[in-house]
Write a protein that holds these residues in place. Structure first.
Motif, short mmCIF file in Angstrom:
data_model
loop_
_atom_site.label_atom_id
_atom_site.label_comp_id
_atom_site.label_asym_id
_atom_site.label_seq_id
_atom_site.Cartn_x
_atom_site.Cartn_y
_atom_site.Cartn_z
N ALA A 83 43.36 98.20 78.06
CA ALA A 83 43.33 97.04 78.96
C ALA A 83 44.48 97.12 79.97
O ALA A 83 44.32 96.77 81.14
CB ALA A 83 43.41 95.75 78.16
N TRP A 86 43.72 99.63 82.63
CA TRP A 86 42.68 99.01 83.46
C TRP A 86 43.33 98.06 84.46
O TRP A 86 43.03 98.06 85.66
CB TRP A 86 41.71 98.26 82.55
CG TRP A 86 40.47 97.76 83.23
CD1 TRP A 86 40.35 97.28 84.50
CD2 TRP A 86 39.16 97.70 82.66
NE1 TRP A 86 39.06 96.92 84.75
CE2 TRP A 86 38.31 97.16 83.65
CE3 TRP A 86 38.62 98.04 81.41
CZ2 TRP A 86 36.95 96.96 83.42
CZ3 TRP A 86 37.28 97.83 81.20
CH2 TRP A 86 36.46 97.31 82.18
N ILE A 98 40.57 90.43 81.22
CA ILE A 98 40.41 91.53 80.27
C ILE A 98 41.68 91.70 79.43
O ILE A 98 41.61 91.95 78.23
CB ILE A 98 40.03 92.83 81.02
CG1 ILE A 98 38.59 92.72 81.51
CG2 ILE A 98 40.20 94.06 80.13
CD1 ILE A 98 38.18 93.74 82.53
N ALA B 24 34.34 95.43 79.30
CA ALA B 24 35.50 95.51 78.41
C ALA B 24 35.15 95.01 77.02
O ALA B 24 35.50 95.63 76.01
CB ALA B 24 36.66 94.69 78.98
#
Lengths: 122, 147
Positions: A83, A86, A98, B24
């Protein structure tokens, strides 16, 4: 596994996760605050790995399956790093959400891990 | 992303905005299902080969669905439709059977009791996924293809 450390980490992950999801929903991009929460969650997971390796040597044995515990732990470690990367690549509000989802997922997995260590098979 | 939409607009909307959160969560679900099924097969496969094989298949479907949501192109779009539909069918069928005919599923699978072991995400995610896929097909793309 150490009970207070795990509780503390679940608390950090839940609070950080909730903050990030809320900030994301109101349109904030990933910030130092949300990245820091995710970073601390990741760091504490590495600490958990160290504790998990050291505990059985010191006589703190898991009540449940050690293999299952490690599958959860390794998976959990991957999540905040994934995450975080990202969020570095994609600077949008969705990355903030996220980050939050990742923290909340880690909290659930830590809860499961504590069950395996303390309750399962006990 | 630019203000003017490129020709393959639907491919971009599939991976934009809320779609990223969906991807995700799918990735986390795929990871969780893979981990659990690896453990089940490695330690107690002979207790319930059918249930644990099903867990493994479900895990692989989550992996493929995650990739299909990320990968561009109409083929992957179709793969996403198929895999996510299978997930929804699987969680509904196994969910009902595990409640009304528990004899069939004495061992936990990802889909038992509508994915209770996974916060009901296995039930919620395919519904959100299908809604998202439907929404992300832009009118232009729909006009150009008949599926």
């Amino acid at each position: 596994m150490i009970e207070w450390l795990t509780l503390l980490q679940i608390l950090v992950a839940v609070v950080g996760g909730a903050i990030a999801v809320m900030l994301g929903l109101i349109g904030r991009r990933p910030s130092d605050l949300t990245m820091a929460f995710t970073g601390v969650v990741a760091l504490l997971l590495i600490v958990q790995l160290g504790v998990a390796i050291a505990s059985p040597i010191m006589g703190n044995e898991p009540s449940g399956s050690l293999l299952e515990f490690y599958i959860y732990l390794i998976s959990a470690i991957l999540i905040p790093f994934g995450a975080g990367f990202w969020a570095l690549l994609d600077r949008s509000r969705w990355s903030t959400i996220i980050l939050g989802v990742a923290c909340l997922a880690v909290a659930v997995m830590l809860f499961r891990m504590s069950q395996i260590w303390f309750i399962q098979g006990a | 992303m630019t203000a003017t939409r490129p020709p393959h607009a639907n491919e971009h909307t599939r991976r934009s905005g809320l779609g990223r959160v969906l991807i995700a969560v799918y990735a986390v679900l795929a990871l969780a299902a893979l981990g659990r099924s690896f453990f089940q097969i490695a330690t107690k496969f002979h207790d319930a080969p059918v249930a644990y094989a099903l867990s493994a298949v479900a895990a692989l479907i989550y992996v493929v669905a995650t990739i299909a949501l990320i990968a561009p192109g109409r083929t992957w779009m179709r793969v996403a439709w198929v895999t996510i539909s299978i997930e929804l069918a699987g969680v509904l069928i196994v969910g009902f059977l595990s409640i009304f005919l528990p004899v069939l599923f004495p061992h936990d699978t990802v889909w038992s009791v509508f994915g209770r072991g996974y916060l009901f995400l296995p039930l919620v995610m395919p519904i959100l996924g299908l809604l998202w896929l439907r929404r992300s097909r832009s009118p232009l793309a729909v006009a150009g293809e008949t599926r």
